[in-house]
Design a protein around this motif. Structure first.
Motif, PDB file in Angstrom:
ATOM      1  N   LYS A 284      17.759  55.038  70.351  1.00 25.32           N
ATOM      2  CA  LYS A 284      18.941  55.869  70.551  1.00 25.32           C
ATOM      3  C   LYS A 284      19.025  56.948  69.473  1.00 25.32           C
ATOM      4  O   LYS A 284      18.764  56.703  68.292  1.00 25.32           O
ATOM      5  N   CYS A 285      19.393  58.140  69.880  1.00 16.94           N
ATOM      6  CA  CYS A 285      19.563  59.243  68.925  1.00 16.94           C
ATOM      7  C   CYS A 285      20.689  58.915  67.949  1.00 16.94           C
ATOM      8  O   CYS A 285      21.602  58.139  68.264  1.00 16.94           O
ATOM      9  N   PRO A 286      20.669  59.501  66.733  1.00 18.22           N
ATOM     10  CA  PRO A 286      21.741  59.278  65.764  1.00 18.22           C
ATOM     11  C   PRO A 286      23.119  59.562  66.368  1.00 18.22           C
ATOM     12  O   PRO A 286      23.268  60.473  67.190  1.00 18.22           O
TER      13      PRO A 286
ATOM     14  N   GLY B 145      13.465  62.413  66.466  1.00 18.58           N
ATOM     15  CA  GLY B 145      14.855  61.986  66.424  1.00 18.58           C
ATOM     16  C   GLY B 145      15.796  62.872  65.640  1.00 18.58           C
ATOM     17  O   GLY B 145      16.944  62.495  65.421  1.00 18.58           O
ATOM     18  N   HIS B 146      15.359  64.027  65.197  1.00 20.88           N
ATOM     19  CA  HIS B 146      16.256  64.928  64.482  1.00 20.88           C
ATOM     20  C   HIS B 146      17.251  65.560  65.455  1.00 20.88           C
ATOM     21  O   HIS B 146      16.883  65.945  66.572  1.00 20.88           O
TER      22      HIS B 146
ATOM     23  N   ARG C  26      19.576  64.321  60.541  1.00 19.90           N
ATOM     24  CA  ARG C  26      20.044  63.259  61.435  1.00 19.90           C
ATOM     25  C   ARG C  26      21.566  63.163  61.476  1.00 19.90           C
ATOM     26  O   ARG C  26      22.115  62.209  62.043  1.00 19.90           O
ATOM     27  N   CYS C  27      22.234  64.149  60.881  1.00 25.00           N
ATOM     28  CA  CYS C  27      23.696  64.224  60.899  1.00 25.00           C
ATOM     29  C   CYS C  27      24.339  62.950  60.354  1.00 25.00           C
ATOM     30  O   CYS C  27      25.360  62.473  60.878  1.00 25.00           O
TER      31      CYS C  27
END
Length: 364
Positions: free
Chosen positions: A199-201, A214-215, A227-228
């Motif tokens: 899952k994305c961040p 995943g950035h 990645r916030c």
């Protein structure tokens, strides 16, 4: 691992070869066999051909791989183009290449590369021309039947397209075909990334991120970093501004440095000015242009000075000549007048010796 997003999805083609064999669904049935009868094939005699896989919804795509039909249990010599959409190849004789479909029908086959020149596009709509071009084969370069492509993008439709419009190359087929035995579209659902579809961040804007690393493409308000994961402080990073540090400094700011509150540039790049460096300055004159301007101005000034001096000299000479003429006239006229008086006195007998002496002195 990444999913094969294409498995058992809906496939459409520009035109089927016939109604019995080469169904488009054979391209996504999981069978990698290159037997021609286990592969999809578009109609013959076409100058353009395409095959589109509908993934059902937008997906994050990392790679695309497909196997092109090039060998057959019927015709084992390589890539072929076959004319005659009514042919049913299961009924073809191996030796005579004659086909039957209710009646005896001829099937003419010629050697030729049907894969060369193929393009791969990913789009959000069925109109693949509006999408992202992931691959375009150079027809002069060799190509294997198994193609593996990196295609990092997102979309719902994946299209393989080929054409033979004004294509003159001796090894190509005369017509365009899409002959795909199996296609794999590797990726994840939107909001997931990596080989395991992680899952994305959480703080990625719109929940989406780069399929491979995943950035986040951008952050939700109040967060920053690739990645916030970091909360924005009151003081934003040097290259961002706003209440949540979610706006980037303007591209014309020197080193992209700006005021963390309103985004005004601390300094502008060359040829820009204004609070946000929004004003483009005129190009600076080059050294050669400046030199030419100075030289031209200097020559012009010299000409003006020379002309002025020449005019003054002419006026001065004219004044001197006029003064000389006036002087001559004032000096000669009285003498001549006095000489005439003496001549007249001689005629009347008057003693004029003293006056003659005076004239002699003057004229001498």
């Amino acid at each position: 691992m990444n999913q094969n997003l294409a498995f058992n999805k809906t496939v459409t083609v520009s035109q089927k070869y016939n109604n019995k064999d080469f169904d488009p669904s054979l391209a996504v049935d999981g069978d990698h066999s290159t037997d021609l009868l286990k592969c999809s094939l578009t109609a013959s005699g076409q100058k353009e051909a395409w095959l589109t896989v509908d993934l059902g919804e937008e997906k994050n795509i990392a790679a695309i791989a497909f196997v092109h039909g090039g060998s057959s249990t019927l015709f084992a010599n390589g890539n072929y183009e076959c004319d005659g959409n009514e042919a049913v190849l299961r009924d073809c004789s191996h030796s005579s290449k004659q086909c039957f479909s209710g009646k005896r029908t001829s099937l003419t086959c010629k050697e030729g590369d049907t894969l060369a020149g193929i393009s791969v596009c990913v789009s959000e709509t069925p109109d693949w021309r509006t999408g992202t071009l992931c691959y375009q084969h150079d027809i002069e370069q060799p190509l294997n039947n198994t193609i593996n492509l990196d295609c990092v993008t997102s979309g719902r439709y994946v299209t393989l397209f080929n054409s033979r419009n004004e294509t003159y190359f001796p090894d190509l087929s005369a017509f365009a075909y899409i002959n795909i035995c199996e296609i794999h579209i590797i990726g994840c659902d939107i909001g997931y990334y990596g080989e395991k579809c992680t899952k994305c961040p959480d703080n990625c804007l719109n929940g989406n991120c780069h399929i491979q690393i995943g950035h986040c493409f951008d952050c939700k308000d109040g967060f920053k970093d690739d990645r916030c994961e970091k909360e924005c402080n009151k003081e934003c990073p040097c290259t961002r501004y706003g209440p949540n540090c979610n706006a980037s400094c303007y591209k014309h700011c020197q080193h992209k440095l700006c005021n963390p509150i309103n985004g005004s540039c601390l300094e502008c790049i060359k040829s820009r000015s204004g609070d946000f460096c929004e004003i483009e300055l005129p190009a600076e004159a080059t050294f050669d242009t400046v030199s030419l301007f100075i030289a031209a101005t200097t020559v012009l000034l010299i000409l003006v000075v020379v002309f002025t001096l020449y005019t003054l000299k002419r006026k001065c000479m004219s004044s001197r000549q006029a003064l000389a003429r006036d002087y001559d006239a004032s000096e000669v006229k009285p003498t001549d007048s006095k000489y005439d008086t003496l001549q007249e006195a001689d005629r009347v007998g008057t003693d004029t010796a003293a006056e003659y002496m005076e004239i002699t002195v003057i004229t001498g």
